[in-house]
Enzyme design. Structure first.
Site, PDB file in Angstrom:
ATOM      1  N   ASP A  16      11.481  -0.831  18.700  1.00  0.00           N
ATOM      2  CA  ASP A  16      12.171  -2.007  19.222  1.00  0.00           C
ATOM      3  C   ASP A  16      11.225  -3.002  19.859  1.00  0.00           C
ATOM      4  OD1 ASP A  16      14.156  -0.268  18.570  1.00  0.00           O
ATOM      5  OD2 ASP A  16      15.108  -0.267  20.541  1.00  0.00           O
ATOM      6  N   ARG A  97      13.075   3.518  35.912  1.00  0.00           N
ATOM      7  CA  ARG A  97      13.235   2.111  35.512  1.00  0.00           C
ATOM      8  C   ARG A  97      12.846   1.101  36.588  1.00  0.00           C
ATOM      9  NH1 ARG A  97      12.428   3.664  30.893  1.00  0.00           N
ATOM     10  NH2 ARG A  97      14.149   4.073  29.464  1.00  0.00           N
ATOM     11  N   ASP A 126      20.196   0.896  30.894  1.00  0.00           N
ATOM     12  CA  ASP A 126      18.839   0.472  31.241  1.00  0.00           C
ATOM     13  C   ASP A 126      18.701  -1.032  31.374  1.00  0.00           C
ATOM     14  OD1 ASP A 126      17.762   2.930  31.613  1.00  0.00           O
ATOM     15  OD2 ASP A 126      17.102   3.170  29.557  1.00  0.00           O
ATOM     16  N   SER A 179      18.042   9.452  20.398  1.00  0.00           N
ATOM     17  CA  SER A 179      17.452   8.484  21.296  1.00  0.00           C
ATOM     18  C   SER A 179      16.953   9.276  22.500  1.00  0.00           C
ATOM     19  CB  SER A 179      18.538   7.494  21.712  1.00  0.00           C
ATOM     20  OG  SER A 179      18.151   6.783  22.848  1.00  0.00           O
TER      21      SER A 179
END
Lengths: 422, 422, 422, 422
Positions: A16, A97, A126, A179
């Site tokens: 990505d 994160r 996220d 994922s």
């Protein structure tokens, strides 16, 4: 899309974010893109990642080694707080994160970027966590979230885009069943056959932990030392936070400890099924939960335990840099000021049991608790119960008409009298 | 000590309550003593117990079989509520006491007794639980708690008392290392070497569960069916509550599931170390916690999870028959109105993992959660995040003076503008 | 914008919803628009409103008289729950929206509409409240929120639109300083000079309540009777909910009671300043808060008081028809099962004081509380305090090294001894 | 009663503590008694008090002036926290006790006393508050609570005791209708005709505040300045804590502000009726509650508001020197870090209204909140609502079978489609 000239991109080296570099240049008038990577403990060929970023068109590449700080300044406070989302999810992705986004913001500010970009999809948590950190630390910078804008709707589309632009994806292929997210605290797995919530995960999916069935058929004892609610030593040896995590992960993984399979509630409302491996983290939480019961008195302990849900909700939501989290942190820090001591765990084929604990500040006093003679005055208990239960008794008298054995109504006055008299 | 003529005694058949009968007669002017036993699932030679009571001087003996109701009306609501004291103790003793005390009160009222008596010591929780139930159900009756009154200070003293009165104690001896409590939900162990909190319990102490190390080296799958938050079936077979508990206990015990070692906070303030075996209960809690995440939406789930601590505190305190518990029950019942479905567990050598769940009311919709294309509108997320994070951004702007990359101060107005503009 | 054929519009008769009818027809291919009005207690010439709707192009007009039910089924449960948002805002607008939206949905379903439309702006709370009710009651219907779509950005634009289409706006003019909401519970005021939070509202802005300075210079006594937490009578006279509200509003307004000036936190994150007049509501809340202290025991009362914040948050958010609100309702209902009795208020120039209360279920027993002799056993207090404070004492001993007067260290053992000995 | 040689007595100069000196000497083998007085803002002839103590047999007399510190270190943090017990009682007595007891303990340790004594009765809260502070600060000292020991059961008995020992009671007489407590924060009244909870207090009972009916018929504006949640200035003038309290008390008392009449729940379970005058405190709380809504973001504000109940419970219980209170203090301090600004109040005949507020850290941004054009993007709201309401919609779809207008069942799939599509 405005005069964006220099974009700080949270870069992972995956599919990505690789195509995002190209997409940004195409859509933001050939803006400069800085690729910002973070080492949070995942296994990665960092040279290859850097090469991929530059090949894909990044003007600059940063790699932040966040491992020690992630453990000491994010994970350990979270363990101290006892934060486990919905009582089950150990917040492995959530905790990393904000720090990753902070590193990105720091670079962005230093480099004079005018926008921040991430590669999170529009369905997950996220995106929220990255952008709440952006808002908290650099609310004046623009945010670009390509997955919510572009026409690429699937992994297949993304690969087609890459191929059409000759972006070299290395070993990335269309077939990537799960994922995943990986750092020193955990690895998560979503997608594939897991999407049917009745399906059991395949053994081959797991990456960190050995199957309990293949773990050694013998017990391993582990002693974790804490100071003021923070882990500081393992089996008698002082060590820093990252080493602690490495050691604990090794022991737990080897013994099949730390897998959970849950359906959690995402920030954007929907339910989502995930499998998590949190080997060392499971040992830390287990030990810390025990030591707090041993060293914190009832009012403070019960307060802490209820507030740990609020703390977990804030971490899950990416609200790390907010007043509410800061305030809960101060509370947790104060409550655990004397949570110093050692917890002995036994690890065996998927299990991690507490089998002993000690502390210079133990509130457990053998003498008080034991069944033998002591100087505790048992007569105090009568007064305690009479007053502790006073409202229960008064409520009962007031709410109902009681009868004595003979079917005779008991007069309020008589009840009250015997009540006090006892 | 007044004109007490007829005393309802919570009788266990053990040492303490056996000598209490005699002690009551000696100290209350030869008052009549009715011995009231309750079968809550413990193994016992009930005929021998009855004989012992009558031998010791009881005028009458009652045995209540509370097993089915204990499971269906006390344990199952508690599991539905998710109540685990201090996050660790499954409330095995706590949940039985109010029902045992209620049975005692019912007999006392029917028999026209003027006092209630129990054999709990003055240091523990059980005295509180018994007496709070007395206050709630028969506040006009007197309460006698011999352990807080008499001069007997130890097990040895008690045996001496019995011998001096020629009370036949059967197999009871001075040597009884652990203090235990047993019912269909659990068995607890306190005392002996456990009093040093660093000591690991000996394997020989455990009574219900096989050691995980000696459990079969193969997985067992268990499917538990729930309706409105209550367990109703096992592996596809409907069954009543008591049978459910028996079956679950069998499976879990056989596989070494359900042991915990904790230092909890007693009602009377002190810390106390206990080892608990809750085999079937561990399976029930694990399954129910999973199904609630699958079927209850976020607001209600998070509300429920925080309130489960309050519910647990009330159960632990013996406040079963109080307004607060009644009110929480209504809340829990409403929240779990659609918690219907099945959870699949894998049980193996001490472990009990959830490996799948299904429900006609699943809030998990594969389509919404999956990573592939769906009709979920990813663009909604941008608006969501902008408003969800609005206060974080505004707070950041207001609290600090930010700089852009060049060291230039960012004006509030400019920040605000880019903030909205994003 | 798809095949929308028949739209159910929440119609107020004001400027916005009048032009919306025309706008819908222009933008949804001449779709049929049904105008749905609700009488929630505001003063209105309903015939004129109907005429305006039909003139503006509505195919049909409905007027629901929601007054009695709004009071009995929405407002009274909210008062019972003690819900006041952020401790200050009595939720006057919030409580009406779900019921108004429900009425609209009922008509929409009966009429076979395929869309629901409201005239709320994109900055406020009401859009959320309307749409959450739509989602809860008819998630399959489309939602149209013109203010978030069209180019009309201000009151002036709206009037221009109306004039360009020859929509007769009656007495509506460009000059309408304040944004107001009015029902049987309250009237709110926002905008105008209020936007500067330091400005005091002008006296001329208020509509329901007399200024305290102009209120009569004499006290008025009011007695409100409650049954199970619901108001049922006034000054000894039984009356239905709407009449109760009318009477209470009259008394309170006449005496200048019920104004507040606050800056609250909107759902969409921003702060917003509002002035509220809630005359009768202020009397009801004051009385009910007092009666609950008089009739609910400590555990249940403290539980209720904390949960009232959660209840208020749900009402504020428009989450009336959700599991969490249903569950809290069950809790509140149970807790107030014996909250029956009367409260005497004194109303005077802006003040409303409680000056007495009585109840058949009063938990206040004169005898127990008084300072004179009674059969309460004061000695119980010693035992109570010793155990209630046990953990405080143990914590102190464990946490610090104490000195006695002479500067000598106090040994732990000695401390413990005197501790128990007391 | 053991070898007690030197007793530190919390001495008030009133009837009870005067006879206690004599009683202690008689019952503790002529032990030395040190009388310890505290000036917490009550009006008192301190020379006379000292004389009375020495006359009664005290060997030494201490008078601590606690006024400034009581305001700055106890009252102000409590106001910052928003602590009001059961939402009504401003904790006037509760907040002073721990500090008074601490002063007593400090003297006791310095003087080498071996016991602490107080004159609280065995039915009230103050005994708990004194003794919990003793346990927290000097758990090794013995505690003597004469009211729980001696045979004196009433005020009359006490006077008889004094007369029989020729203790000069000065102006103290048998007739003292109300039990009162007074300090710089409040005055409380209990007993007398108040014991019937339906009786209105007589005007003559009030001591601090003018009757609203006799207060001036004109408004007074007051501006209170705060820094980090603490009051620091009045009408533009900086002042220390005690002066602030004096000034505020003057203004509020003159205008009849600060009376409440409540039935609260005592620590020992029973309900108790009290009338409180808290003039200046009412202004402080009103102002601070407003400023916090203006300067604290939603997560932190809502957290704070719920936790203020816990803080209030701890203060009420006398648990000032405990881990839980320390931890909540840290939380409150952090949350109010930017609660700096000014609040304008209007005081009039019993009322205290907020009429304006300003702050350099206001989270209220006129531009964001106003109804006119701004750069807030209204379209964000659609995405926000769709995701904020997602779980409500999904729950509705899953829980019920819906019908469209024609009585046709709406298929789940169809519902889901239109749901996302909106």
């Amino acid at each position: 899309m405005g005069a964006i000239k220099k974009i700080a991109l949270a870069y992972s080296g995956g599919l990505d974010t690789s195509i995002i570099i190209q997409w940004l240049k195409e859509n933001y008038d050939n803006a400069e893109v800085i690729a910002i990577c973070t080492n949070v403990g995942q296994d990665e060929d960092w040279d290859a990642v850097e090469q991929k970023a530059l090949n894909a068109g990044a003007s600059k590449y940063y790699l932040g080694d966040l491992r020690e700080e992630l453990a000491s300044d994010y994970i350990f406070p979270m363990v101290r707080a006892g934060a486990v989302y919905e009582g089950q999810y150990m917040l492995g992705t959530s905790i990393a994160r904000p720090f990753q986004a902070k590193y990105q913001v720091d670079i962005a500010l230093a480099e004079g970027c005018d926008a921040l970009c991430h590669g999170c999809t529009g369905k997950g948590n996220d995106q929220v966590r990255f952008e709440l950190t952006y808002k908290a630390l650099a609310p004046h910078l623009k945010v670009i979230a390509p997955w919510r804008i572009w026409d690429i709707k699937s992994r297949e589309d993304a690969i087609d885009f890459a191929e059409s632009r000759n972006i070299n994806l290395g070993e990335i292929s269309k077939k990537n069943i799960y994922s995943r997210d990986w750092n020193i605290w955990h690895m998560s797995h979503e997608g594939g056959i897991l999407e049917d919530a009745w399906n059991r995960p395949e053994e081959s999916m797991f990456r960190l932990t050995k199957s309990p069935k293949e773990a050694p058929d013998k017990e391993t004892e582990v002693i974790i030392d804490f100071e003021k609610g923070f882990p500081v030593g393992l089996n008698g040896q002082k060590m820093n936070a990252f080493d602690m995590m490495k050691q604990l992960n090794k022991i737990a993984s080897e013994n099949g400890v730390g897998r959970v399979d849950i359906v959690e509630t995402r920030l954007v409302g929907m339910k989502s099924r995930g499998i998590y491996e949190t080997p060392g983290g499971t040992l830390l939480h287990t030990a810390m939960r025990d030591l707090e019961m041993f060293t914190i008195n009832n009012d403070a302990l019960h307060l802490k335990q209820k507030m740990s849900y609020d703390y977990a909700d804030l971490v899950y939501a990416g609200k790390w840099y907010t007043t509410a989290r800061y305030a809960l942190e101060e509370m947790m820090k104060k409550i655990t000021e004397y949570t110093t001591g050692s917890v002995k765990l036994c690890v065996y084929k998927g299990n991690a049991w507490v089998i002993g604990r000690k502390s210079p500040y133990a509130l457990y006093l053998e003498d008080l608790a034991s069944f033998g003679p002591s100087d505790y005055n048992q007569k105090d208990a009568e007064g305690f119960i009479n007053l502790y239960g006073l409202s229960t008794g008064v409520t009962a008298m007031v709410h109902k008409d009681l009868e004595d054995g003979s079917g005779q109504a008991v007069e309020m006055k008589q009840m009250a009298a015997s009540f006090h008299d006892k």
